[in-house]
Design a protein around this motif. Structure first.
Motif, PDB file in Angstrom:
ATOM      1  N   ARG A 115       1.114  -1.049   0.168  1.00 28.86           N
ATOM      2  CA  ARG A 115       0.370   0.445   0.015  1.00 28.86           C
ATOM      3  C   ARG A 115       1.041   1.674   0.016  1.00 28.86           C
ATOM      4  N   ILE A 116       0.762   2.535  -0.852  1.00 30.90           N
ATOM      5  CA  ILE A 116       1.192   2.932  -0.783  1.00 30.90           C
ATOM      6  C   ILE A 116       1.067   4.174   0.664  1.00 30.90           C
ATOM      7  N   LEU A 117       1.471   4.719   1.434  1.00 29.97           N
ATOM      8  CA  LEU A 117       1.595   5.746   2.405  1.00 29.97           C
ATOM      9  C   LEU A 117       1.685   7.063   2.146  1.00 29.97           C
ATOM     10  N   ASP A 118       2.933   7.011   1.227  1.00 31.22           N
ATOM     11  CA  ASP A 118       3.250   8.145   0.701  1.00 31.22           C
ATOM     12  C   ASP A 118       3.951   8.699  -0.682  1.00 31.22           C
ATOM     13  N   ALA A 119       4.077   9.325  -1.061  1.00 34.52           N
ATOM     14  CA  ALA A 119       5.234   9.782  -2.545  1.00 34.52           C
ATOM     15  C   ALA A 119       5.719  11.362  -2.645  1.00 34.52           C
ATOM     16  N   ASP A 120       6.982  10.873  -2.928  1.00 39.74           N
ATOM     17  CA  ASP A 120       7.261  12.136  -3.108  1.00 39.74           C
ATOM     18  C   ASP A 120       8.424  12.062  -4.737  1.00 39.74           C
ATOM     19  N   ASP A 121       9.255  12.953  -4.385  1.00 42.16           N
ATOM     20  CA  ASP A 121      10.004  13.485  -6.125  1.00 42.16           C
ATOM     21  C   ASP A 121      11.325  12.032  -5.871  1.00 42.16           C
ATOM     22  N   GLU A 122      11.456  11.696  -4.992  1.00 43.83           N
ATOM     23  CA  GLU A 122      12.600  10.236  -4.805  1.00 43.83           C
ATOM     24  C   GLU A 122      12.379   8.698  -5.169  1.00 43.83           C
ATOM     25  N   GLY A 123      10.736   8.497  -4.412  1.00 46.19           N
ATOM     26  CA  GLY A 123       9.949   7.062  -4.850  1.00 46.19           C
ATOM     27  C   GLY A 123       8.551   7.343  -3.644  1.00 46.19           C
ATOM     28  N   LEU A 124       8.646   6.045  -3.389  1.00 49.02           N
ATOM     29  CA  LEU A 124       7.358   5.850  -2.686  1.00 49.02           C
ATOM     30  C   LEU A 124       7.651   5.567  -0.392  1.00 49.02           C
ATOM     31  N   ASP A 125       7.056   5.363   0.161  1.00 41.46           N
ATOM     32  CA  ASP A 125       7.200   4.706   1.662  1.00 41.46           C
ATOM     33  C   ASP A 125       5.506   4.274   1.438  1.00 41.46           C
ATOM     34  N   LEU A 126       5.664   3.027   1.435  1.00 44.08           N
ATOM     35  CA  LEU A 126       5.152   1.730   1.221  1.00 44.08           C
ATOM     36  C   LEU A 126       5.365   0.739   2.489  1.00 44.08           C
ATOM     37  N   GLU A 127       3.514   0.476   2.601  1.00 43.44           N
ATOM     38  CA  GLU A 127       3.075  -0.535   3.850  1.00 43.44           C
ATOM     39  C   GLU A 127       2.846  -1.819   3.301  1.00 43.44           C
ATOM     40  N   VAL A 128       4.242  -2.613   3.076  1.00 43.14           N
ATOM     41  CA  VAL A 128       3.733  -4.222   3.191  1.00 43.14           C
ATOM     42  C   VAL A 128       2.648  -4.696   4.332  1.00 43.14           C
ATOM     43  N   PRO A 129       2.117  -5.472   3.258  1.00 47.22           N
ATOM     44  CA  PRO A 129       1.297  -6.584   4.741  1.00 47.22           C
ATOM     45  C   PRO A 129       1.983  -7.680   4.835  1.00 47.22           C
ATOM     46  N   GLY A 130       1.568  -7.949   5.872  1.00 45.91           N
ATOM     47  CA  GLY A 130       1.785  -8.919   7.150  1.00 45.91           C
ATOM     48  C   GLY A 130       1.255 -10.112   6.214  1.00 45.91           C
ATOM     49  N   VAL A 131       2.089 -11.329   6.397  1.00 44.14           N
ATOM     50  CA  VAL A 131       1.405 -12.752   6.340  1.00 44.14           C
ATOM     51  C   VAL A 131       1.752 -13.949   7.255  1.00 44.14           C
ATOM     52  N   LYS A 132      -0.149 -14.241   6.942  1.00 40.59           N
ATOM     53  CA  LYS A 132       0.209 -15.285   8.096  1.00 40.59           C
ATOM     54  C   LYS A 132      -0.417 -14.717   9.275  1.00 40.59           C
ATOM     55  N   GLY A 133      -1.167 -13.874   9.594  1.00 42.20           N
ATOM     56  CA  GLY A 133      -0.526 -12.461  11.422  1.00 42.20           C
ATOM     57  C   GLY A 133       0.083 -12.103  11.143  1.00 42.20           C
ATOM     58  N   ARG A 134       1.444 -12.134  10.778  1.00 37.69           N
ATOM     59  CA  ARG A 134       2.265 -10.869  10.902  1.00 37.69           C
ATOM     60  C   ARG A 134       2.106 -10.006  10.449  1.00 37.69           C
ATOM     61  N   LYS A 135       2.441  -8.649  11.633  1.00 36.90           N
ATOM     62  CA  LYS A 135       2.490  -7.286  11.563  1.00 36.90           C
ATOM     63  C   LYS A 135       2.993  -6.727   9.926  1.00 36.90           C
ATOM     64  N   ALA A 136       2.352  -5.932   9.488  1.00 35.36           N
ATOM     65  CA  ALA A 136       2.264  -4.755   8.413  1.00 35.36           C
ATOM     66  C   ALA A 136       4.174  -4.154   8.668  1.00 35.36           C
ATOM     67  N   THR A 137       5.347  -4.313   7.061  1.00 38.07           N
ATOM     68  CA  THR A 137       6.191  -4.131   7.744  1.00 38.07           C
ATOM     69  C   THR A 137       6.323  -2.714   6.429  1.00 38.07           C
ATOM     70  N   ALA A 138       7.496  -1.470   6.923  1.00 39.31           N
ATOM     71  CA  ALA A 138       7.372  -0.090   6.066  1.00 39.31           C
ATOM     72  C   ALA A 138       8.426  -0.796   5.750  1.00 39.31           C
ATOM     73  N   ARG A 139       8.890   0.316   4.326  1.00 37.03           N
ATOM     74  CA  ARG A 139       9.681  -0.193   3.365  1.00 37.03           C
ATOM     75  C   ARG A 139       9.492   1.300   1.822  1.00 37.03           C
ATOM     76  N   ARG A 140      10.757   1.267   2.472  1.00 37.38           N
ATOM     77  CA  ARG A 140      10.583   2.647   0.876  1.00 37.38           C
ATOM     78  C   ARG A 140      11.796   2.101  -0.184  1.00 37.38           C
ATOM     79  N   LEU A 141      10.970   2.553  -1.108  1.00 37.74           N
ATOM     80  CA  LEU A 141      11.376   2.375  -2.784  1.00 37.74           C
ATOM     81  C   LEU A 141      11.306   3.156  -3.493  1.00 37.74           C
ATOM     82  N   GLY A 142      12.492   3.471  -3.910  1.00 37.99           N
ATOM     83  CA  GLY A 142      13.024   4.775  -5.135  1.00 37.99           C
ATOM     84  C   GLY A 142      12.229   4.445  -6.713  1.00 37.99           C
ATOM     85  N   PHE A 143      11.600   5.322  -7.445  1.00 35.62           N
ATOM     86  CA  PHE A 143      11.378   5.094  -8.848  1.00 35.62           C
ATOM     87  C   PHE A 143      12.203   4.504  -9.404  1.00 35.62           C
ATOM     88  N   ALA A 144      13.535   4.625  -9.344  1.00 31.55           N
ATOM     89  CA  ALA A 144      14.132   3.650 -10.532  1.00 31.55           C
ATOM     90  C   ALA A 144      14.423   1.914 -10.046  1.00 31.55           C
TER      91      ALA A 144
END
Length: 169
Positions: A115-144
């Motif tokens: 899930r995209i949480l925020d977008a800026d000029d360099e990339g995206l702040d994401l929330e990666v859903p947890g699998v099998k009851g685990r909590k979601a994790t944050a991830r930064r992904l650059g446009f490149a």
């Protein structure tokens, strides 16, 4: 459709679309039997409602009728919006997809759904859903790092305002 025709159509139609407060996202001319179909996709930061699409369709139709941009012969004009599972190809598309679930094809190979949480000029702040009851994790992904991205349809997503405190934790 030749690049020249595509460029001519874009130059002709984009000012009309922009004057309606919309962005011209895509132009495509396809042959359907002996007829041609001109498909125009429009959008905006707040989306496009049916009235806006109808208004811009009338304007585009009138402009095309007074020029020879489509050449001789019959054609059908179809004006619409990108749809639920739109591809994200421009920076503005990512901004419009904040809070949406997106499937990313990564440049290094592999796939990520987040899930995209925020977008800026360099990339995206994401929330990666947890699998099998685990909590979601944050991830930064650059446009490149992104090869392709497409919004996913969610049928059972609860809005945050509808969630109880227990569900949010």
């Amino acid at each position: 459709m030749s690049t020249t025709q595509s460029e001519r159509l874009r130059e002709l139609l984009e000012p009309l679309v922009t004057s309606q407060g919309l962005d011209l996202e895509e132009i495509a001319v396809d042959s359907v039997g002996r007829k041609r179909v001109l498909r125009v996709v429009v959008d905006s930061d707040t989306g496009a409602d049916l009235d806006q699409v109808a208004d811009v369709s009338r304007e585009l139709s009138a402009k095309l009728d007074e020029t020879d941009a489509m050449g001789e012969g019959e054609y059908t004009l179809e004006v619409g919006t990108p749809g639920a599972e739109r591809s994200l190809t421009e920076h503005r598309h990512y901004l419009r997809a904040v809070d949406r679930l997106v499937r990313f094809q990564l440049a290094e190979g592999g796939e990520l759904v987040a899930r995209i949480l925020d977008a800026d000029d360099e990339g995206l702040d994401l929330e990666v859903p947890g699998v099998k009851g685990r909590k979601a994790t944050a991830r930064r992904l650059g446009f490149a790092e992104i090869d392709k991205a497409r919004v996913q349809v969610e049928f059972n997503r609860k809005d945050k305002k509808d969630m109880t405190e227990e569900e949010e934790a």
